[in-house]
Design an enzyme around this catalytic site. Structure first.
Site, PDB file in Angstrom:
ATOM      1  CB  ILE A  96      -0.985  -0.081   1.292  1.00 22.70           C
ATOM      2  CG1 ILE A  96      -1.888  -1.175   0.898  1.00 22.70           C
ATOM      3  CG2 ILE A  96      -1.464   1.301   1.481  1.00 22.70           C
ATOM      4  CD1 ILE A  96      -2.729  -1.374   2.022  1.00 22.70           C
ATOM      5  CB  SER A 133      14.856  -3.427   6.781  1.00 21.01           C
ATOM      6  OG  SER A 133      13.887  -4.111   5.866  1.00 21.01           O
ATOM      7  NE  ARG A 184      -6.419  -3.464  11.126  1.00 17.13           N
ATOM      8  CZ  ARG A 184      -7.137  -3.418   9.840  1.00 17.13           C
ATOM      9  NH1 ARG A 184      -7.099  -2.443   9.156  1.00 17.13           N
ATOM     10  NH2 ARG A 184      -7.115  -4.670   9.128  1.00 17.13           N
ATOM     11  CD  GLU A 223     -11.942   1.216  12.914  1.00 17.58           C
ATOM     12  OE1 GLU A 223     -12.434   0.167  12.457  1.00 17.58           O
ATOM     13  OE2 GLU A 223     -11.099   1.783  12.612  1.00 17.58           O
ATOM     14  CG  HIS A 262     -11.841   0.466   8.778  1.00 14.87           C
ATOM     15  ND1 HIS A 262     -11.384  -0.098  10.041  1.00 14.87           N
ATOM     16  CD2 HIS A 262     -11.093   0.044   7.618  1.00 14.87           C
ATOM     17  CE1 HIS A 262     -10.399  -0.831   9.520  1.00 14.87           C
ATOM     18  NE2 HIS A 262     -10.188  -0.771   8.373  1.00 14.87           N
TER      19      HIS A 262
HETATM   20  O1  LIG Z   1      -8.672  -2.332   6.976  1.00 17.46           O
HETATM   21  C1  LIG Z   1      -9.281  -3.112   6.147  1.00 17.46           C
HETATM   22  C2  LIG Z   1      -8.509  -4.292   5.842  1.00 17.46           C
HETATM   23  O2  LIG Z   1      -7.614  -4.727   6.565  1.00 17.46           O
HETATM   24  O3  LIG Z   1      -8.866  -5.097   5.016  1.00 17.46           O
END
Ligand SMILES: O=CC(=O)O
Length: 324
Positions: free
Chosen positions: A164, A185, A241, A270, A288
Site C-alpha cells: 500500500i 528495514s 489501523r 471503532e 474505515h
Molecule cells: O482495513 C481493512 C483491511 O485490513 O482489509
C-alpha cells in the site's frame, strides 16, 4: 417444530469443507463464487459436525483468530484472511501449530492508496469542509472560503512502505511531492530517502501517511514526540489501523492547533470516534472504508478462491503470510 439442521457433509460428500469464521455481527456476502467448489460451513448457523474435520477456515474481515479459535478447530491447517491487515490473526500461534495463513494479497492495495491520497488532498484543500460551507448556506453570507494548501511540493513521509505504501508513493510522486519513508528495514531498490524511525521521518515531512501493519512494534508508533516533530503545519493521514497512532494525543494536538489537520479512516475503538474531532473542520473522518469498492471485492474473491483451490490440490499458496 423447526426442521432438523442438515449435516452438511452428507449433502456435499465430495467437496472440501471450508469453515466461515466470523463474529455474529459480520456477514460474509461473497460466498456465491465459492459455493460450487467448496462446502461452506458457518458454525454460527450450521451443525457443528463438519467442524471436526475441516482443514480450511475463511476468516471474515477482522474476526480474531487466536489460540482459542485454533483449539476449537484442531484439524484446520489453513486460515484464509480477507482483509489487508492481519493484526487480528495470531500468526505466532498459527506457526506453532503448523497452520498456514494467507492474505488478501493486493486485492485492496490500489483502492487504499487512492483513499490515502484522497484524504490528504481533502485535508490540504479543504474539500469536505468547503462542501459543508456551501451546504450550510454560508457562501453568500460569509463570502470567500479560506485558502487550502497545495499538494505538489509537499514532503510526504510514508510510514510502512509495503504494497500500500508503495502505491501511495507512486501516486504522490505523480502529484509532485517528495517522498521519504520508514519501514521495518531500508529497501535497497527504493529511490526514496529512508529514515530509521517515525520521529526522524516526521521531523523531515510536511505530512505523514500511516499505512504500516499493526503489531507490538508499531502500536502507537505515532506518539506525542512524533507529532511534535511533525509540527504545527503537519498533516497526518491514517489508512492503517487506529492503534498505530496514540489517539488521545492526536485529539489533544488537533484540538490545540498543534497540527494542521488529519485524514482518518481508522480509529482505536471503532466504530466509536472521539467526539472532539466532530467539531474540527480540518479533520476528515471516514468509517474505515478505504478498502471498499466492488472492484476490490472481486479481486478478493479471486485471491480467496485461488488460495483455497491451491491448498486443496496441494499446490503452493497464492498469497502466503510469513508466520513467526
Ligand atoms: O482495513 C481493512 C483491511 O485490513 O482489509
Amino acid at each position: 417444530m423447526s426442521p432438523p439442521i442438515p449435516k452438511p457433509e452428507e449433502e456435499h460428500p465430495s467437496l472440501p469443507t471450508v469453515l466461515i469464521h466470523r463474529l455474529p455481527s459480520f456477514r460474509y456476502t461473497l460466498t456465491s463464487h465459492l459455493e460450487p467448489h467448496f462446502h461452506l460451513v458457518d458454525p454460527l448457523t450450521t451443525a457443528a459436525a463438519a467442524t471436526d474435520s475441516a482443514r480450511a477456515l475463511l476468516c471474515v474481515g477482522p474476526t480474531p483468530v487466536n489460540e482459542g479459535t485454533l483449539n476449537l478447530y484442531p484439524s484446520v491447517r489453513l486460515v484464509v484472511g480477507t482483509s489487508a491487515g492481519l493484526d487480528h490473526v495470531d500468526l505466532a500461534a498459527c506457526a506453532r501449530r503448523g497452520v498456514a495463513v494467507t492474505s488478501a494479497a493486493n486485492a485492496f492495495t490500489e483502492d487504499v492508496a487512492d483513499f490515502a491520497v484522497a484524504l490528504l488532498i481533502d485535508v490540504l484543500r479543504r474539500v469536505s469542509a468547503g462542501d459543508r460551507f456551501v451546504r450550510r448556506g454560508l457562501w453568500p453570507v460569509q463570502g470567500d472560503y479560506p485558502l487550502g494548501f497545495k499538494l505538489g511540493g509537499k514532503r510526504v513521509g510514508i510510514l510502512g512502505l509495503g504494497n500500500i505504501g508503495s502505491e501511495v508513493a507512486k501516486r504522490l510522486v505523480a502529484f509532485g511531492c517528495s517522498v521519504a519513508y520508514n519501514s521495518r528495514s531500508k529497501k535497497p531498490s527504493v529511490p526514496f530517502p529512508y529514515y530509521e524511525n517515525a520521529h526522524d521521518l516526521a521531523a523531515n515531512s510536511d505530512a505523514l501517511v500511516v499505512c504500516c501493519a499493526l503489531n507490538d512494534q508499531t502500536r502507537h508508533v505515532v506518539n506525542k514526540d512524533v507529532m511534535t516533530a511533525l509540527g504545527k503545519e503537519g498533516v497526518i493521514v491514517n489508512v492503517g489501523r487506529g492503534a498505530l497512532i496514540d489517539e488521545e494525543e492526536l485529539v489533544r494536538f488537533l484540538v490545540a492547533g498543534e497540527l494542521r489537520g488529519a485524514g482518518l479512516d481508522v480509529f482505536e475503538n471503532e466504530p466509536n470516534v472521539p467526539k472532539q474531532l466532530f467539531e474540527l473542520d480540518n479533520v476528515v473522518l471516514s468509517p474505515h472504508k478505504a478498502v471498499l469498492t466492488p472492484e476490490s471485492f472481486r479481486a478478493l474473491q479471486d485471491v480467496v478462491f485461488a488460495n483455497l483451490e491451491a491448498f486443496f490440490s496441494n499446490k503452493p499458496l497464492v498469497s502466503p503470510v510469513e508466520c513467526h
